[in-house]
Motif scaffolding. Structure first.
Motif, PDB file in Angstrom:
ATOM      1  N   PHE A  48      15.890  76.172 -23.319  1.00  0.00           N
ATOM      2  CA  PHE A  48      16.674  75.034 -23.505  1.00  0.00           C
ATOM      3  C   PHE A  48      16.555  75.611 -25.340  1.00  0.00           C
ATOM      4  O   PHE A  48      15.003  74.408 -25.218  1.00  0.00           O
ATOM      5  N   ILE A  49      17.392  74.562 -25.960  1.00  0.00           N
ATOM      6  CA  ILE A  49      17.240  74.657 -27.065  1.00  0.00           C
ATOM      7  C   ILE A  49      16.527  72.648 -27.275  1.00  0.00           C
ATOM      8  O   ILE A  49      16.833  71.736 -27.195  1.00  0.00           O
ATOM      9  N   ALA A  50      15.591  72.014 -28.774  1.00  0.00           N
ATOM     10  CA  ALA A  50      15.130  71.006 -28.347  1.00  0.00           C
ATOM     11  C   ALA A  50      16.929  70.031 -29.009  1.00  0.00           C
ATOM     12  O   ALA A  50      17.264  70.531 -29.273  1.00  0.00           O
ATOM     13  N   PRO A  51      16.867  68.949 -28.613  1.00  0.00           N
ATOM     14  CA  PRO A  51      15.536  68.515 -27.569  1.00  0.00           C
ATOM     15  C   PRO A  51      15.523  68.595 -25.962  1.00  0.00           C
ATOM     16  O   PRO A  51      15.058  67.397 -25.311  1.00  0.00           O
ATOM     17  N   ILE A  52      16.935  69.128 -26.238  1.00  0.00           N
ATOM     18  CA  ILE A  52      16.437  69.217 -24.323  1.00  0.00           C
ATOM     19  C   ILE A  52      15.160  69.982 -23.446  1.00  0.00           C
ATOM     20  O   ILE A  52      14.722  70.551 -24.090  1.00  0.00           O
ATOM     21  N   THR A  53      14.950  69.430 -22.374  1.00  0.00           N
ATOM     22  CA  THR A  53      13.666  69.776 -21.834  1.00  0.00           C
ATOM     23  C   THR A  53      14.037  70.926 -21.454  1.00  0.00           C
ATOM     24  O   THR A  53      14.631  71.229 -20.692  1.00  0.00           O
ATOM     25  N   ASN A  54      12.257  71.465 -21.195  1.00  0.00           N
ATOM     26  CA  ASN A  54      11.901  72.591 -20.815  1.00  0.00           C
ATOM     27  C   ASN A  54      10.276  72.186 -19.498  1.00  0.00           C
ATOM     28  O   ASN A  54       9.827  73.507 -19.726  1.00  0.00           O
ATOM     29  N   ASP A  55      10.833  71.420 -19.060  1.00  0.00           N
ATOM     30  CA  ASP A  55      10.318  70.415 -18.391  1.00  0.00           C
ATOM     31  C   ASP A  55       9.817  70.602 -16.462  1.00  0.00           C
ATOM     32  O   ASP A  55      11.239  70.595 -16.110  1.00  0.00           O
ATOM     33  N   ILE A  56       9.463  70.300 -15.786  1.00  0.00           N
ATOM     34  CA  ILE A  56       9.954  69.313 -14.402  1.00  0.00           C
ATOM     35  C   ILE A  56      10.842  68.734 -14.598  1.00  0.00           C
ATOM     36  O   ILE A  56      11.799  69.249 -12.754  1.00  0.00           O
ATOM     37  N   ARG A  57      11.490  67.785 -15.190  1.00  0.00           N
ATOM     38  CA  ARG A  57      12.829  66.946 -15.243  1.00  0.00           C
ATOM     39  C   ARG A  57      13.783  68.040 -15.293  1.00  0.00           C
ATOM     40  O   ARG A  57      15.090  68.086 -14.419  1.00  0.00           O
ATOM     41  N   GLY A  58      13.853  69.315 -16.659  1.00  0.00           N
ATOM     42  CA  GLY A  58      14.706  70.650 -15.706  1.00  0.00           C
ATOM     43  C   GLY A  58      15.569  70.077 -17.602  1.00  0.00           C
ATOM     44  O   GLY A  58      15.709  68.569 -17.453  1.00  0.00           O
ATOM     45  N   GLY A  59      16.532  71.228 -17.380  1.00  0.00           N
ATOM     46  CA  GLY A  59      17.151  70.766 -18.639  1.00  0.00           C
ATOM     47  C   GLY A  59      18.140  70.647 -18.798  1.00  0.00           C
ATOM     48  O   GLY A  59      19.146  69.772 -19.550  1.00  0.00           O
ATOM     49  N   PHE A  60      19.250  70.621 -17.474  1.00  0.00           N
ATOM     50  CA  PHE A  60      19.837  69.673 -16.969  1.00  0.00           C
ATOM     51  C   PHE A  60      20.698  69.539 -15.835  1.00  0.00           C
ATOM     52  O   PHE A  60      20.164  69.799 -14.998  1.00  0.00           O
ATOM     53  N   ASP A  61      21.470  67.704 -15.501  1.00  0.00           N
ATOM     54  CA  ASP A  61      21.836  67.926 -14.138  1.00  0.00           C
ATOM     55  C   ASP A  61      22.278  68.128 -14.042  1.00  0.00           C
ATOM     56  O   ASP A  61      23.977  67.733 -15.417  1.00  0.00           O
ATOM     57  N   ILE A  62      23.876  67.475 -13.137  1.00  0.00           N
ATOM     58  CA  ILE A  62      25.131  68.796 -12.831  1.00  0.00           C
ATOM     59  C   ILE A  62      25.166  67.360 -10.898  1.00  0.00           C
ATOM     60  O   ILE A  62      24.620  67.350 -10.200  1.00  0.00           O
ATOM     61  N   HIS A  63      26.459  66.585 -11.055  1.00  0.00           N
ATOM     62  CA  HIS A  63      26.455  65.102 -10.807  1.00  0.00           C
ATOM     63  C   HIS A  63      27.312  65.691 -10.082  1.00  0.00           C
ATOM     64  O   HIS A  63      28.809  66.062 -10.785  1.00  0.00           O
TER      65      HIS A  63
END
Length: 171
Positions: A48-63
């Motif tokens: 994922f491009i910055a500033p989207i995280t590529n860490d343990i939080r995950g890049g995207f949340d789907i609710h």
């Protein structure tokens, strides 16, 4: 609500300044344009491009939301949740919340996506299989307010969010 005009935006062409003009030649379909080949494939295919995280939080949340007082919708949400757990076990899939939680005004469950490959597989699958349920898709950049509002995308009917307590990233 986080309004777009509250933010500044870099040019979408940043890093592509001063290049030769693109050709106006039409592709075989007669509608789209022929694009010159890139020197290398975009890194957005693999991270994922910055500033989207590529860490343990995950890049995207789907609710994925459901109305608990509607028995058929609740049953469908439970079945969808189980199917996602079975078909996409590599994703982080949270419990079904049977009451509103956080900024979410309805019951929901959450799925986290960690790679563009997961995003590319799961989102089209969800488009076809979400049935009557609405889904909020948002990136994780550390600016929760902007992520849940200005950068968010909805499938189905957009729903109100209670964003008053969300933090805005300080630039």
């Amino acid at each position: 609500m986080s309004e777009p005009w509250n933010y500044t935006y870099t040019s979408p062409l940043e890093g592509y300044e001063g290049l030769e003009p693109l050709p106006n030649e039409k592709a075989e379909d007669g509608k789209s344009f022929v694009n010159p080949p890139a020197e290398k494939k975009s890194e957005a295919y693999t991270s994922f491009i910055a500033p989207i995280t590529n860490d343990i939080r995950g890049g995207f949340d789907i609710h994925i939301y459901f109305l608990q007082t509607d028995a058929a919708e609740t049953k469908f949400a439970n079945e969808l949740w189980e199917r996602i757990r079975r078909e996409f076990p590599e994703l982080r899939i949270y419990r079904l919340w049977e009451k509103p939680i956080g900024p979410h005004c309805l019951c929901m469950f959450e799925v986290n996506l960690f790679t563009p490959e997961q995003f590319g597989a799961f989102i089209p699958w969800l488009v076809i299989n979400r049935g009557p349920l609405s889904a909020l898709i948002h990136p994780n950049t550390g600016d929760d307010l902007r992520d849940h509002t200005q950068r968010a995308t909805w499938m189905g009917q957009p729903l109100p969010l209670y964003v008053g307590g969300m933090r805005k990233k300080q630039d």
